[in-house]
Every structure is written in C-alpha cells, then in structure tokens.
Scaffold this motif. Structure first.
Motif, mmCIF file in Angstrom:
data_model
loop_
_atom_site.group_PDB
_atom_site.id
_atom_site.type_symbol
_atom_site.label_atom_id
_atom_site.label_comp_id
_atom_site.label_asym_id
_atom_site.label_seq_id
_atom_site.Cartn_x
_atom_site.Cartn_y
_atom_site.Cartn_z
ATOM 1 N N LEU A 42 0.827 -1.204 0.000
ATOM 2 C CA LEU A 42 0.000 0.000 0.000
ATOM 3 C C LEU A 42 0.863 1.255 0.000
ATOM 4 O O LEU A 42 0.608 2.200 -0.751
ATOM 5 C CB LEU A 42 -0.922 0.001 1.213
ATOM 6 C CG LEU A 42 -1.852 1.202 1.361
ATOM 7 C CD1 LEU A 42 -2.790 1.306 0.172
ATOM 8 C CD2 LEU A 42 -2.633 1.100 2.655
ATOM 9 N N ILE A 46 1.103 4.128 -2.952
ATOM 10 C CA ILE A 46 0.813 5.532 -2.667
ATOM 11 C C ILE A 46 1.970 6.416 -3.108
ATOM 12 O O ILE A 46 1.771 7.437 -3.769
ATOM 13 C CB ILE A 46 0.517 5.716 -1.170
ATOM 14 C CG1 ILE A 46 -0.822 5.075 -0.832
ATOM 15 C CG2 ILE A 46 0.509 7.187 -0.789
ATOM 16 C CD1 ILE A 46 -1.046 4.924 0.644
ATOM 17 N N ILE A 85 -7.490 10.643 -1.750
ATOM 18 C CA ILE A 85 -7.179 9.223 -1.572
ATOM 19 C C ILE A 85 -5.694 8.971 -1.329
ATOM 20 O O ILE A 85 -5.335 8.091 -0.550
ATOM 21 C CB ILE A 85 -7.713 8.398 -2.755
ATOM 22 C CG1 ILE A 85 -8.041 6.979 -2.337
ATOM 23 C CG2 ILE A 85 -6.754 8.357 -3.906
ATOM 24 C CD1 ILE A 85 -9.248 6.842 -1.541
ATOM 25 N N GLY A 89 -4.412 7.432 2.151
ATOM 26 C CA GLY A 89 -3.892 6.072 2.197
ATOM 27 C C GLY A 89 -2.672 5.923 3.078
ATOM 28 O O GLY A 89 -2.402 4.851 3.615
ATOM 29 N N VAL A 92 -3.578 5.322 6.793
ATOM 30 C CA VAL A 92 -4.260 4.041 6.969
ATOM 31 C C VAL A 92 -3.282 2.969 7.436
ATOM 32 O O VAL A 92 -3.633 2.100 8.234
ATOM 33 C CB VAL A 92 -4.940 3.619 5.644
ATOM 34 C CG1 VAL A 92 -5.248 2.152 5.606
ATOM 35 C CG2 VAL A 92 -6.200 4.395 5.453
ATOM 36 N N CYS A 93 -2.056 3.048 6.970
ATOM 37 C CA CYS A 93 -1.055 2.050 7.348
ATOM 38 C C CYS A 93 -0.808 2.038 8.849
ATOM 39 O O CYS A 93 -0.525 0.987 9.425
ATOM 40 C CB CYS A 93 0.246 2.312 6.597
ATOM 41 S SG CYS A 93 0.049 2.209 4.820
ATOM 42 N N VAL A 115 -8.569 9.766 8.292
ATOM 43 C CA VAL A 115 -8.685 8.855 7.147
ATOM 44 C C VAL A 115 -10.103 8.857 6.602
ATOM 45 O O VAL A 115 -10.313 8.945 5.390
ATOM 46 C CB VAL A 115 -8.251 7.430 7.557
ATOM 47 C CG1 VAL A 115 -8.644 6.415 6.514
ATOM 48 C CG2 VAL A 115 -6.760 7.384 7.811
ATOM 49 N N PHE A 119 -11.189 10.103 2.890
ATOM 50 C CA PHE A 119 -11.857 9.178 1.982
ATOM 51 C C PHE A 119 -13.221 9.707 1.536
ATOM 52 O O PHE A 119 -13.642 9.462 0.408
ATOM 53 C CB PHE A 119 -12.005 7.805 2.620
ATOM 54 C CG PHE A 119 -10.741 7.009 2.605
ATOM 55 C CD1 PHE A 119 -9.605 7.453 1.972
ATOM 56 C CD2 PHE A 119 -10.674 5.786 3.243
ATOM 57 C CE1 PHE A 119 -8.438 6.725 1.960
ATOM 58 C CE2 PHE A 119 -9.514 5.041 3.237
ATOM 59 C CZ PHE A 119 -8.387 5.515 2.589
#
Length: 122
Positions: A42, A46, A85, A89, A92-93, A115, A119
């Motif tokens: 991911l 990104i 996005i 992203g 999110v990790c 996040v 989104f």
C-alpha cells in the motif's frame, strides 16, 4: 549432522525474529510477513502515485488522456479524488499497527477520523 546441532541456531533466529515483530505489537510471527507485504504494498503504491497530483505535468506526458483531465467538472473530480485518496492512504497504514491501536488510543482514533474525512473527500 544430528538434529540437536541445528536447534541452537534456529532458536537464535526465533529470538531475533521476535525482537523484530514484538515492538510492533504483533503476537504471532507469521503476522509480520503479512503486515510487511500488505502495508508495504500500500505504501509503495501511494508513493508511486503521488506524481499524479501534478495534473498539468501528467497531461503533458500522456496527451491521449488530456481530454478527461482538462474538462472543468472532470478535472475537479480527478483532483479531489487524488488529493483525498493518496494522502488518506498513508495514515491508513498506521491504523493496522497493534501497538498504536492498544497504547496510543487517542492517536489511533484521531488518525481514523482523518482517514475517514479524506476518503469522503475522495
């Protein structure tokens, strides 16, 4: 070679392996390779796509896609999608790191709200 001579070296590998994944909060050793593959994939996706945020530079290199990126509403939609996005992203990790989820609860919660907001924008 007898099997007993291999055990100390395997035990040393296990100790080193645990020193890598325990600080992240992972309890089982097989979760760490899965974490590295999924989160690493991911993150690499990104970082590879951040260059697309420069819409005008992208259009110059790919003129066949120029039609969709230069129209008013579609251009705004593409810019909003990419601007939401791609930066969304990255945090999110951190949502999947167990030590953050269990010990830094406020950071985990605020990061989750960020996040979700990014989104929704995307």
């Amino acid at each position: 070679m007898p099997a007993t001579t291999l055990r100390p070296s395997l035990a040393a590998v296990g100790i080193v392996w645990r020193k890598i994944y325990h600080p992240l909060g992972l309890e089982k050793g097989y979760n760490f390779p899965l974490f590295v593959v999924l989160v690493g994939g991911l993150m690499s996706f990104i970082f590879a796509r951040f260059s697309y945020l420069d819409i005008d530079g992208f259009v110059k290199h790919y003129p066949e896609r120029c039609y969709h990126y230069t129209l008013g509403v579609k251009r705004i939609g593409n810019i909003l999608h990419l601007a939401g996005i791609l930066p969304g992203g990255f945090p999110v990790c951190f949502q999947f790191v167990p030590v953050i989820r269990h010990k830094l609860i406020l950071f985990h919660r605020l990061n989750g709200y960020l996040v979700i907001l990014l989104f929704f924008i995307a």
